[in-house]
Design a protein around this motif. Structure first.
Motif, PDB file in Angstrom:
ATOM      1  N   LEU A 156     -80.958 -12.877  16.510  1.00 34.41           N
ATOM      2  CA  LEU A 156     -81.238 -12.713  17.944  1.00 34.41           C
ATOM      3  C   LEU A 156     -81.248 -11.238  18.327  1.00 34.41           C
ATOM      4  N   ALA A 157     -80.253 -10.518  17.775  1.00 33.53           N
ATOM      5  CA  ALA A 157     -80.187  -9.081  18.063  1.00 33.53           C
ATOM      6  C   ALA A 157     -81.430  -8.385  17.527  1.00 33.53           C
TER       7      ALA A 157
ATOM      8  N   GLU B 191     -73.666 -18.771  12.637  1.00 34.81           N
ATOM      9  CA  GLU B 191     -73.628 -18.150  13.968  1.00 34.81           C
ATOM     10  C   GLU B 191     -73.858 -16.644  13.873  1.00 34.81           C
ATOM     11  N   LYS B 192     -73.209 -16.057  12.859  1.00 30.72           N
ATOM     12  CA  LYS B 192     -73.398 -14.613  12.661  1.00 30.72           C
ATOM     13  C   LYS B 192     -74.865 -14.306  12.369  1.00 30.72           C
ATOM     14  N   LYS B 193     -75.419 -15.140  11.486  1.00 29.95           N
ATOM     15  CA  LYS B 193     -76.820 -14.950  11.096  1.00 29.95           C
ATOM     16  C   LYS B 193     -77.738 -15.086  12.315  1.00 29.95           C
TER      17      LYS B 193
ATOM     18  N   THR C 219     -76.156 -22.161   5.009  1.00 29.58           N
ATOM     19  CA  THR C 219     -75.917 -21.371   6.224  1.00 29.58           C
ATOM     20  C   THR C 219     -77.230 -21.048   6.932  1.00 29.58           C
ATOM     21  N   THR C 220     -78.296 -21.671   6.434  1.00 31.48           N
ATOM     22  CA  THR C 220     -79.603 -21.452   7.076  1.00 31.48           C
ATOM     23  C   THR C 220     -79.748 -22.415   8.256  1.00 31.48           C
ATOM     24  N   HIS C 221     -80.938 -22.362   8.894  1.00 33.18           N
ATOM     25  CA  HIS C 221     -81.155 -23.231  10.055  1.00 33.18           C
ATOM     26  C   HIS C 221     -81.341 -24.693   9.644  1.00 33.18           C
TER      27      HIS C 221
ATOM     28  N   LEU D 112     -66.210 -24.771   8.684  1.00 35.45           N
ATOM     29  CA  LEU D 112     -66.074 -23.736   9.724  1.00 35.45           C
ATOM     30  C   LEU D 112     -66.642 -22.397   9.261  1.00 35.45           C
ATOM     31  N   GLN D 113     -66.447 -22.140   7.960  1.00 36.74           N
ATOM     32  CA  GLN D 113     -66.987 -20.895   7.391  1.00 36.74           C
ATOM     33  C   GLN D 113     -68.519 -20.896   7.474  1.00 36.74           C
ATOM     34  N   ALA D 114     -69.104 -22.046   7.112  1.00 40.06           N
ATOM     35  CA  ALA D 114     -70.569 -22.172   7.145  1.00 40.06           C
ATOM     36  C   ALA D 114     -71.082 -21.997   8.573  1.00 40.06           C
ATOM     37  N   ILE D 115     -70.340 -22.618   9.520  1.00 33.58           N
ATOM     38  CA  ILE D 115     -70.755 -22.501  10.931  1.00 33.58           C
ATOM     39  C   ILE D 115     -70.673 -21.045  11.393  1.00 33.58           C
TER      40      ILE D 115
END
Lengths: 257, 233
Positions: free
Chosen positions: A45-46, A38-40, B45-47, A31-34
């Motif tokens: 995206l921002a 997602e944050k990344k 945590t990469t794509h 969940l941490q990795a997800i």
């Protein structure tokens, strides 16, 4: 179908241990990795959105500049085209003027050449005619051309009209000396005959100045201030020249046609 | 023929009995923990991620979404219990594809243990969310008369959970065993595939029912909090 209560307790414990282990080794890290991903992605995206916005602004600015540049270019091009047209017209006019000048100069040169040729031709013709006449006169009348020329000149003086005589007299009295030019040097005898003929018109006590002009080819010329009496082959040759000149122009006219 | 793996005893001294159910459960636990540890050791945590990580992420997010769909607002708090419940039962049932394997879920002791775990988890999460007294009050709602019915409901559903899972898995195993004695070729394979499907469905049913029970306990406190919030506003 019995229940083993030790197994029940053991399985409850086993399950609770498994819950703790799975929480630690599976759910938490996954969940941490997800979340991190997602944050990344959200950050990316921002960032992409801001970049798109920035790019849009830059694009608009570029478009604006491009339009301004195009307008400026068009304006400059119009100006330059106008200037070039003016310059072209100016150069064309200058070239036309120059061409006209050159043409005129060429025509002048051509004319001069023609005149020079004519003059040379005339000179040559006069010389030839004179030579032929001299030879013919000496052979036919046993006297030379100079004598005949003097005779003709004297006859002309004697046959001068009243009006010409008055003019001659007036001109002579206004001036001092009487100049007599001839193509050849006049002998003493001929000079005396001429003096006698002139004295009959003007009277005695006249100062004579005899000069020789080889250009005359043949003939005698009497000059005083404002009056000129002459006889020479030049008159005849001039007529010949005119006749020849007109006949020389004929083919040119034909070509022009 | 043994009805349950409880009957296969490896070691026993008095009350303590180490039977096939416990040993198989340990084996499955070990497999799950080692598998999870191995995959999560190099999490990215990469794509671009590994296939195993992708698979685990799909499972975890799938469980999380299911919990959320049932009505629990913060699935992260419950995924440890509900997710493990599902994965443990699914793993126990999955290995029936192996010959001579007897699933721990085919033992009433295991299903009873899991049902008791759910029975304990429901008040645990309920009290955690709304407090001890507030949770106890849910038993006397809508009226005090409902208290015995609510208690009977709690007990009966726990019993139903245990019996349902045990019955399904045990019957599957029994059918395969009977068919093996009648027709040892082909038919047991089909039945094993069917048993695998049943096992997965039962794992899903067990865990989703547990989620529903927990959600029901937690919903009371959530409703109460919402009411208080509306009143204060």
């Amino acid at each position: 179908m019995q229940i083993n209560w030790f197994t029940v307790v053991a399985q409850i414990l086993n399950f609770l241990i498994l819950v703790w282990l799975m929480k630690k080794y599976l759910y938490k890290p996954i969940l941490q990795a997800i979340d991190e991903r997602e944050k990344k992605i959200a950050a990316e995206l921002a960032d992409a959105k801001s970049k798109v916005a920035k790019a849009k602004i830059e694009q608009d600015e570029f478009q604006k500049k491009n339009d301004a540049f195009d307008q400026h270019k068009k304006k400059m091009m119009d100006g330059v085209t106008g200037d070039a047209e003016k310059e072209r017209q100016k150069l064309l006019d200058a070239a036309k003027t120059e061409a006209a000048a050159v043409k005129h100069k060429l025509e002048e040169a051509s004319k001069e050449l023609q005149e020079s040729l004519n003059e040379q031709f005339l000179q040559k013709t006069q010389e030839e005619v004179l030579s032929i006449t001299k030879k013919a006169l000496s052979e036919l009348a046993s006297t030379n051309l100079e004598e005949q020329t003097v005779h003709v000149f004297i006859r002309n003086i004697k046959a001068i009209s009243a009006k010409d005589k008055k003019q001659f007299t007036d001109a002579f009295h206004a001036g001092s000396a009487l100049s007599i030019k001839s193509a050849f040097e006049l002998p003493e005898k001929e000079q005396k005959s001429i003096k006698t003929a002139i004295a009959e018109v003007l009277g005695p006590d006249i100062k004579y100045a005899f000069e020789t002009d080889p250009k005359m080819v043949s003939g005698i010329e009497l000059v005083t201030k404002g009056y000129k009496l002459s006889w020479s082959f030049a008159a005849y040759i001039s007529s010949l020249e005119k006749s020849m000149a007109s006949s020389a122009k004929e083919p040119l006219k034909a070509v022009k046609k | 023929m043994n009805l349950t793996p409880d009957q296969t005893v490896f070691w026993s001294r008095g009350f303590i009995t180490i039977n096939l159910t416990i040993v198989t459960s340990w084996g499955i636990m070990l497999f799950m923990v080692i598998g999870a540890k191995l995959v999560t050791r190099k999490l990215k945590t990469t794509h671009k991620i590994s296939r195993w990580q992708c698979m685990l992420e799909m499972i975890v997010t799938g469980i999380k979404d299911q919990i959320q769909e049932v009505g629990l607002e913060n699935p992260g708090e419950y995924i440890g219990f509900i997710g493990t419940l599902f994965l443990f039962i699914a793993m126990c049932n999955f290995w029936i594809i192996l010959p001579w394997y007897e699933p721990p879920t085919g033992s009433l002791s295991t299903t009873a243990a899991l049902a008791i775990a759910v029975f304990l988890a429901v008040p645990f999460f309920g009290i955690q969310k709304s407090g001890f007294l507030a949770y106890l009050k849910t038993y006397v709602k809508p009226t005090f008369i409902m208290l015995p019915f609510n208690i009977i409901s709690e007990l009966s559903r726990t019993l139903a959970l245990a019996i349902r899972l045990f019955g399904n898995i045990m019957s599957g195993g029994m059918i395969i065993a009977i068919l093996l004695s009648i027709s040892p070729l082909f038919i047991p394979i089909v039945m094993k595939a069917l048993g695998l499907l049943t096992g997965m469905v039962q794992a899903y049913i067990f865990s989703i029912l547990a989620t529903v029970y927990i959600a029901a306990a937690v919903q009371e406190s959530i409703k109460k909090k919402k009411l208080i919030h509306q009143k204060t506003n």
